[in-house]
Motif scaffolding. Structure first.
Motif, PDB file in Angstrom:
ATOM      1  N   PRO A 189       7.188  10.323   9.598  1.00 20.25           N
ATOM      2  CA  PRO A 189       6.726  11.569   9.385  1.00 20.25           C
ATOM      3  C   PRO A 189       7.536  12.523   8.770  1.00 20.25           C
ATOM      4  O   PRO A 189       7.430  13.465   8.031  1.00 20.25           O
ATOM      5  CB  PRO A 189       5.780  12.017  10.550  1.00 20.25           C
ATOM      6  N   ASP A 190       8.812  12.329   9.208  1.00 14.37           N
ATOM      7  CA  ASP A 190       9.935  13.200   8.649  1.00 14.37           C
ATOM      8  C   ASP A 190      10.581  13.015   7.309  1.00 14.37           C
ATOM      9  O   ASP A 190      11.231  13.703   6.495  1.00 14.37           O
ATOM     10  CB  ASP A 190      11.158  13.435   9.514  1.00 14.37           C
ATOM     11  N   VAL A 191      10.147  12.015   6.836  1.00 16.35           N
ATOM     12  CA  VAL A 191      10.724  11.511   5.310  1.00 16.35           C
ATOM     13  C   VAL A 191       9.447  11.755   4.470  1.00 16.35           C
ATOM     14  O   VAL A 191       8.475  11.015   4.551  1.00 16.35           O
ATOM     15  CB  VAL A 191      11.092  10.018   5.397  1.00 16.35           C
ATOM     16  N   PRO A 192       9.472  12.502   3.552  1.00 13.44           N
ATOM     17  CA  PRO A 192       8.401  12.837   2.538  1.00 13.44           C
ATOM     18  C   PRO A 192       8.369  11.740   1.393  1.00 13.44           C
ATOM     19  O   PRO A 192       9.342  10.945   1.238  1.00 13.44           O
ATOM     20  CB  PRO A 192       9.082  14.344   1.892  1.00 13.44           C
ATOM     21  N   PRO A 193       7.290  11.624   0.641  1.00 18.72           N
ATOM     22  CA  PRO A 193       6.855  10.566  -0.389  1.00 18.72           C
ATOM     23  C   PRO A 193       8.110  10.881  -1.599  1.00 18.72           C
ATOM     24  O   PRO A 193       8.539  12.154  -1.375  1.00 18.72           O
ATOM     25  CB  PRO A 193       5.629  10.857  -0.714  1.00 18.72           C
ATOM     26  N   ILE A 194       8.576  10.014  -2.096  1.00 25.16           N
ATOM     27  CA  ILE A 194       9.500  10.127  -3.189  1.00 25.16           C
ATOM     28  C   ILE A 194       8.885   9.504  -4.141  1.00 25.16           C
ATOM     29  O   ILE A 194       8.336   8.441  -4.583  1.00 25.16           O
ATOM     30  CB  ILE A 194      10.765   9.244  -2.953  1.00 25.16           C
ATOM     31  N   TYR A 195       8.825  10.458  -5.539  1.00 25.34           N
ATOM     32  CA  TYR A 195       8.163  10.299  -6.944  1.00 25.34           C
ATOM     33  C   TYR A 195       9.108   9.672  -7.768  1.00 25.34           C
ATOM     34  O   TYR A 195      10.423  10.188  -7.693  1.00 25.34           O
ATOM     35  CB  TYR A 195       7.299  11.498  -7.142  1.00 25.34           C
ATOM     36  N   ASN A 196       8.857   8.826  -8.759  1.00 33.18           N
ATOM     37  CA  ASN A 196       9.715   8.593 -10.044  1.00 33.18           C
ATOM     38  C   ASN A 196      10.842   7.979  -9.506  1.00 33.18           C
ATOM     39  O   ASN A 196      12.119   8.310  -9.807  1.00 33.18           O
ATOM     40  CB  ASN A 196       9.775   9.606 -10.700  1.00 33.18           C
ATOM     41  N   VAL A 197      10.928   6.930  -8.719  1.00 28.63           N
ATOM     42  CA  VAL A 197      12.108   6.330  -8.056  1.00 28.63           C
ATOM     43  C   VAL A 197      12.257   5.101  -9.218  1.00 28.63           C
ATOM     44  O   VAL A 197      11.542   4.416  -9.563  1.00 28.63           O
ATOM     45  CB  VAL A 197      11.512   5.594  -6.629  1.00 28.63           C
ATOM     46  N   GLY A 216      11.584   0.421 -18.912  1.00 31.74           N
ATOM     47  CA  GLY A 216      11.698   0.151 -17.419  1.00 31.74           C
ATOM     48  C   GLY A 216      10.380   0.665 -16.632  1.00 31.74           C
ATOM     49  O   GLY A 216       9.300   1.075 -17.169  1.00 31.74           O
ATOM     50  N   LEU A 217      10.646   0.291 -15.304  1.00 35.14           N
ATOM     51  CA  LEU A 217       9.220   0.671 -14.364  1.00 35.14           C
ATOM     52  C   LEU A 217       9.920   1.882 -13.525  1.00 35.14           C
ATOM     53  O   LEU A 217      11.364   2.059 -13.283  1.00 35.14           O
ATOM     54  CB  LEU A 217       9.209  -0.549 -13.393  1.00 35.14           C
ATOM     55  N   SER A 218       9.005   2.478 -12.946  1.00 34.58           N
ATOM     56  CA  SER A 218       9.129   3.521 -11.985  1.00 34.58           C
ATOM     57  C   SER A 218       8.280   3.616 -10.847  1.00 34.58           C
ATOM     58  O   SER A 218       6.986   2.994 -10.959  1.00 34.58           O
ATOM     59  CB  SER A 218       8.766   5.106 -12.733  1.00 34.58           C
ATOM     60  N   TYR A 219       8.790   3.883  -9.734  1.00 36.28           N
ATOM     61  CA  TYR A 219       7.895   3.706  -8.554  1.00 36.28           C
ATOM     62  C   TYR A 219       7.689   4.913  -7.702  1.00 36.28           C
ATOM     63  O   TYR A 219       8.324   6.081  -7.729  1.00 36.28           O
ATOM     64  CB  TYR A 219       8.658   2.744  -7.542  1.00 36.28           C
ATOM     65  N   SER A 220       6.366   5.217  -7.309  1.00 34.05           N
ATOM     66  CA  SER A 220       6.114   6.155  -6.201  1.00 34.05           C
ATOM     67  C   SER A 220       5.920   5.698  -4.755  1.00 34.05           C
ATOM     68  O   SER A 220       5.414   4.512  -4.571  1.00 34.05           O
ATOM     69  CB  SER A 220       4.965   7.121  -6.509  1.00 34.05           C
ATOM     70  N   VAL A 221       6.837   6.225  -3.698  1.00 32.71           N
ATOM     71  CA  VAL A 221       6.874   5.460  -2.485  1.00 32.71           C
ATOM     72  C   VAL A 221       6.435   6.515  -1.319  1.00 32.71           C
ATOM     73  O   VAL A 221       6.726   7.776  -1.240  1.00 32.71           O
ATOM     74  CB  VAL A 221       8.191   4.844  -2.271  1.00 32.71           C
ATOM     75  N   SER A 222       5.868   6.062  -0.415  1.00 32.01           N
ATOM     76  CA  SER A 222       5.475   6.742   0.777  1.00 32.01           C
ATOM     77  C   SER A 222       5.814   6.001   1.982  1.00 32.01           C
ATOM     78  O   SER A 222       6.024   4.694   1.736  1.00 32.01           O
ATOM     79  CB  SER A 222       3.851   7.072   1.000  1.00 32.01           C
ATOM     80  N   SER A 228       0.765  -1.464   0.024  1.00 32.65           N
ATOM     81  CA  SER A 228       0.001   0.039   0.027  1.00 32.65           C
ATOM     82  C   SER A 228       0.955   1.076  -0.019  1.00 32.65           C
ATOM     83  O   SER A 228       0.276   2.244  -0.428  1.00 32.65           O
ATOM     84  CB  SER A 228      -0.758   0.148   1.414  1.00 32.65           C
ATOM     85  N   GLN A 229       2.132   1.265   0.165  1.00 33.46           N
ATOM     86  CA  GLN A 229       3.002   2.172   0.044  1.00 33.46           C
ATOM     87  C   GLN A 229       3.707   2.362  -1.072  1.00 33.46           C
ATOM     88  O   GLN A 229       4.532   3.402  -1.232  1.00 33.46           O
ATOM     89  CB  GLN A 229       3.993   2.215   1.454  1.00 33.46           C
TER      90      GLN A 229
END
Length: 402
Positions: free
Chosen positions: A150-158, A140-146, A128-129
């Motif tokens: 709380p101090d770590v923001p989501p990372i997009y286009n991993v 290739g593939l790209s990932y969006s991660v949450s 779910s994250q």
């Protein structure tokens, strides 16, 4: 509808993720819009309440975590032995294996040194994250991660090089995302739940009396008189240690378990074979009857082959993402006391396939012999004594006979 994030434009925040795995949403699937029937959908939490399925997942994941991973590079070996900053090696790899066996996918973000770019640790992620995207050019593939922190923001286009993604049976998508084995057990688990409910209902509605007291012409008695006779009978039973005395007008018969209820109880464990079949392991590993014609060695060999198939999913992904020659030895999981390994090594030495010195190295390599054990010493060959044959009829007394 969402299909593992391929059509999703962006990832939402970590409190209310739009993406959900096949185990968390009846609407998520990865096979060309093939949706799961909500009535037959089996969630992970519901699935693990099944004792057979829990035993399967626990045993396979624990054995996969017990396997020994070796890497050609010391830096990679250190990462495999200490993958997480929050838990130990066994717990981390067991969590990854269990998630892969349940969902068909398991994710871990690869944290790297900002200066050197070398991987330093993994962070386990729930499905779910994670949202998975296919790049427009299909390269290739790209990932969006949450993250939970709380101090770590989501990372997009991993990039996929920064994501450890274990997957099973990526049919229909070229192995981009895996498919949950639970989808093959939807009907079995729902039938099992219905059978359990039916059994509980039958037992709850069963007559709990320990017997019946029949009275000739008992139809002439009203309910109050029948209750009085029952109480009088039970009072006689409790107040006397001897046999119960009945007259010619009464007859007592003890109740027995209904054969239909007995068969219903025995049928509640039928899904163990189906679960073992779905996960490709011998059903005897789930405390079933198994194949009575199979020997213990044959059953262990079948389980070792199945375990090695799941281990290949680990090794292939780790080799691809860490660019290291990683090999996984499943022997520690199926032969924990190394007795079978020792027997095979002894047979190889006896047959001349390997030398005693090689056997000594192999036993030290797997940890069967301690490192400070005395070194192997080849036995000294004894000289062969050749006895000279004497001439026929000659003996030591011939010279003295003269």
């Amino acid at each position: 509808m969402m299909f593992f994030g391929f059509l999703k434009p962006k990832v939402t925040d970590q409190t209310t993720p739009e993406y959900q795995s096949v185990l968390e949403s009846a609407g998520a699937d990865s096979l060309d819009s093939l949706m799961i029937d909500p009535k037959s959908y089996v969630s992970a939490n519901k699935a693990l309440t099944n004792s057979d399925l829990y035993a399967t997942i626990y045993q396979l994941s624990a054995d996969l975590a017990t396997t020994y991973m070796t890497a050609s590079q010391p830096r990679t070996q250190t990462l495999l032995d200490h993958p997480s900053a929050t838990t130990n090696r066994h717990a981390f790899w067991q969590a990854m294996a269990a998630q892969m066996l349940l969902d068909g996918n398991a994710y871990a973000y690869i944290w790297r040194n900002q200066l050197t770019g070398q991987p330093v640790r993994f962070e386990y992620l729930r499905p779910s994250q994670v949202s998975v995207f296919l790049l427009n050019d299909g390269t290739g593939l790209s990932y969006s991660v949450s993250f939970d922190e709380p101090d770590v923001p989501p990372i997009y286009n991993v990039p996929q090089s920064d994501m450890l993604h274990l997957r099973l049976l990526g049919v229909g998508n070229g192995g981009q995302v895996g498919r949950s084995p639970l989808l093959a057990l939807q009907n079995e688990l729902n039938i099992k739940a219905t059978a359990n409910n039916l059994t509980l209902s039958a037992l709850a509605k069963a007559i709990t009396s320990n017997g019946t007291l029949t009275v000739t012409n008992g139809a002439l008695l009203n309910v109050k008189e029948k209750i009085q006779m029952s109480k009088g009978f039970m009072e006689q039973v409790k107040s006397s240690d001897g046999p119960v005395v009945l007259d010619d007008l009464t007859k007592y018969d003890p109740l027995q378990v209904n054969s239909d209820v007995s068969q219903l109880l025995s049928s509640t464990d039928w899904t163990s074979k189906q679960i073992a079949k779905a996960y490709n392991i011998p059903d005897s590993y789930l405390n079933g009857q198994g194949d009575q014609q199979s020997s213990l060695t044959m059953i262990e060999g079948m389980y070792a082959n199945s375990l090695n198939r799941y281990a290949r999913a680990f090794a292939s992904e780790i080799n691809d993402k860490l660019s290291a020659d990683v090999d996984i030895d499943v022997q520690p999981a199926i032969d924990q006391d190394r007795s079978t390994y020792l027997t095979n090594i002894g047979a190889a030495v006896k047959n001349g396939a390997i030398s005693g010195k090689t056997a000594d190295w192999l036993l030290r390599y797997v940890g069967f012999l301690p490192k400070d054990a005395p070194a192997y010493t080849a036995p000294v060959a004894q000289p062969i004594q050749i006895q000279q044959a004497t001439k026929g009829g000659d003996n030591e007394d011939d010279s003295s006979s003269d």
